[in-house]
Enzyme design. Structure first.
Site, short mmCIF file in Angstrom:
data_model
loop_
_atom_site.label_atom_id
_atom_site.label_comp_id
_atom_site.label_asym_id
_atom_site.label_seq_id
_atom_site.Cartn_x
_atom_site.Cartn_y
_atom_site.Cartn_z
N SER A 6 -10.64 1.38 14.25
CA SER A 6 -9.81 0.35 13.58
C SER A 6 -9.52 -0.80 14.54
CB SER A 6 -8.52 0.96 13.02
OG SER A 6 -7.61 1.27 14.05
N ASN A 30 5.05 -1.42 12.49
CA ASN A 30 4.10 -1.93 11.50
C ASN A 30 4.75 -1.91 10.13
OD1 ASN A 30 1.84 -2.83 10.17
ND2 ASN A 30 0.50 -1.12 10.77
N GLU A 88 0.85 -1.19 0.00
CA GLU A 88 0.00 0.00 0.00
C GLU A 88 0.89 1.24 0.00
OE1 GLU A 88 -2.04 0.59 3.86
OE2 GLU A 88 -1.45 -1.46 4.29
N SER A 124 -7.16 -3.09 6.62
CA SER A 124 -8.21 -2.08 6.85
C SER A 124 -8.99 -1.80 5.58
CB SER A 124 -7.57 -0.78 7.32
OG SER A 124 -7.21 -0.89 8.67
N CYS A 184 -3.28 -4.00 4.49
CA CYS A 184 -2.33 -5.02 4.98
C CYS A 184 -2.67 -6.43 4.54
CB CYS A 184 -2.25 -4.96 6.50
SG CYS A 184 -1.68 -3.38 7.10
N THR A 227 2.89 3.87 15.81
CA THR A 227 2.65 2.58 15.14
C THR A 227 3.17 2.61 13.69
OG1 THR A 227 0.38 3.23 14.56
CG2 THR A 227 0.67 2.02 16.59
N HIS A 243 -1.72 -10.44 12.15
CA HIS A 243 -1.25 -9.17 11.59
C HIS A 243 -1.01 -8.27 12.80
CE1 HIS A 243 -0.94 -5.33 9.77
NE2 HIS A 243 -2.08 -4.90 10.28
#
Ligand code: HMG
Length: 392
Positions: free
Chosen positions: A201, A275, A79, A308, A111, A152, A233
């Protein structure tokens, strides 16, 4: 025929930020980042690394000449794409010198991208047992300086070689998935940083896990007792645990002890990287396999993928005999240990260094970057990639 993960490569940029120091700079209690979020270090990508180079470096670390000849499909989940038209997979195909008789393309669903790639790869191998598929998950997670998601962030890539008779993890056929059009996290085309509704989220991630686990149980008749470990994840290392704990109430005390103990092993690398979006689940798998003394061959591992927007999937794999011989534990440990710490001030400067978008050229010094494959800059609106090995 068994189909699954034959090799796993991982690459992280050679810079990191200490989360405690970031917390102090943002006037936040450091324990919030290290305990509340569960992150110790955050990988920082210099201007000489992008999603393409991170992935190419991860793949270069595992492929031999036979793999390069036999790979006929390259799927790049990201992404953090670098072009609206040309697939990052095509750049990687060239940088690694893969057999031209191959399909190469990019795939996107936050993701979840690499998981979609793995499932496609499985179908491809079922039809073409001799071929090998390179699945890449590579990203730079950017929320912005002093933003709610800053703690994050991260950067890195995972490369998975999918084949028949895999030597690490044979994927099983049953799988459960879910799609829902929600706005928990997204990045419009004009923005270099993500937009996020953090609390929403988190809730959706947990909801998706509970949903796909329930579906999976109905499809497979398996329960927690059938799993040696679960990998998640990991946008940050507390997230998987938050989703798992309420659902794990249905397990026995032995299930809880075993799965929670293995969860701690499955967050080792993610804790010091942050992340990496598409690669995060597979970095967690790698943490489990490389940081746990030994898991018994034949053990079942469950994998929860969440992207997401949102798509989630729960699927499983069986550990293969001798899997440890096919891991690169020493190389990964050394790569992480060799990273250089940057101060918060340095990180802020690096964060704001971007390639020009007005058509002008910029060439960066790649000598400072220890990576073999680097982004040297942009000229004529074309990214300039170099492979230092090929140039020697
Ligand atoms: P926040 O508002 O900074 O933090 O947002 P918080 O107030 O929710 O606190 C976080 C935790 O720290 C809490 O624990 C606090 O109690 C604890 P919890 O209640 O959750 O167990 N805490 C402390 N603990 C110890 N000592 C202290 C202390 N103070 C507080 N002194 C948030 C955190 C993660 C929401 C934010 O950073 C964010 O928005 N991040 C980005 C979004 C994200 O990561 N979402 C995860 C699910 S979505 C997903 O995984 C997809 C994604 O990877 C994107 C994709 O698919 O492409 C993100």
């Amino acid at each position: 025929m068994k189909i699954g993960i034959d090799k796993i490569g991982f690459y992280v940029p050679d810079l990191y930020l200490d989360m405690r120091k970031l917390a102090v700079a943002r006037e936040i209690e450091p324990d919030k980042f290290t305990i509340g979020i569960g992150q110790e270090k955050m990988a920082v990508a210099p201007i000489t690394q992008d999603a393409v180079t991170l992935a190419a470096n991860a793949a270069a670390s595992i492929l031999d000449e036979t793999d390069k000849e036999n790979i006929d499909l390259v799927i790049f989940g990201t992404e953090s794409g670098v072009d609206h038209s040309k697939a990052a997979a095509v750049y990687v195909h060239h940088l690694l010198g893969l057999n031209p008789a191959a399909r190469s393309f990019e795939i996107k669903q936050a993701c979840y991208g690499a998981t979609a790639g793995i499932q496609m790869a499985k179908g491809h191998i079922a039809l073409n047992p001799e071929s090998k598929v390179l699945v890449l998950g590579s990203d730079i997670a950017r929320y912005g300086l002093d933003s709610s998601g800053e703690s994050t962030q991260g950067a890195g890539a995972v490369a998975l070689l999918i084949s028949a008779n895999p030597r690490i993890l044979a994927l099983e056929d049953k799988s459960a998935y879910l799609t829902a059009d929600i706005m928990d996290f997204w990045r419009p085309l004009y923005s270099s940083t993500a937009y996020v509704d953090g609390k929403f989220s988190n809730e959706q991630y947990s909801f998706f896990f509970a949903n796909v686990w329930q579906q999976f149980k109905e499809k497979s008749s398996l329960t927690f007792k059938d799993f040696e470990a679960l990998c998640f994840h990991l946008p940050y290392t507390k997230m998987g645990l938050k989703a798992l704990k309420p659902v794990l109430e249905e397990g026995t005390s032995e299930d809880k002890e075993r799965l929670l103990n293995h969860y701690q092993k499955s967050i080792g690398y993610n804790k010091v990287v942050g992340n990496i979006y598409t690669g995060s689940l597979y970095l967690s798998l790698l943490s489990l396999l490389e940081q746990k003394e030994k898991l018994t061959a034949g053990s079942r591992i469950g994998l929860f993928s969440y992207g997401s927007g949102a798509v989630g999937e729960f699927f499983t794999g069986i550990l293969q005999p001798g899997y440890q011989k096919h891991l690169n534990t020493k190389q990964h440990t050394e790569m992480l240990a060799a990273r250089r710490e940057v101060s918060v001030a340095e990180y802020e400067v690096i964060f704001q260094q971007t390639l020009p978008i007005d058509g002008s050229s910029l060439l960066s010094e790649t000598e400072k970057d220890s990576a073999t494959i680097c982004l040297a800059g942009i000229a004529n609106n074309q990214r300039q990639y170099i492979n230092k090995t090929a140039e020697k």
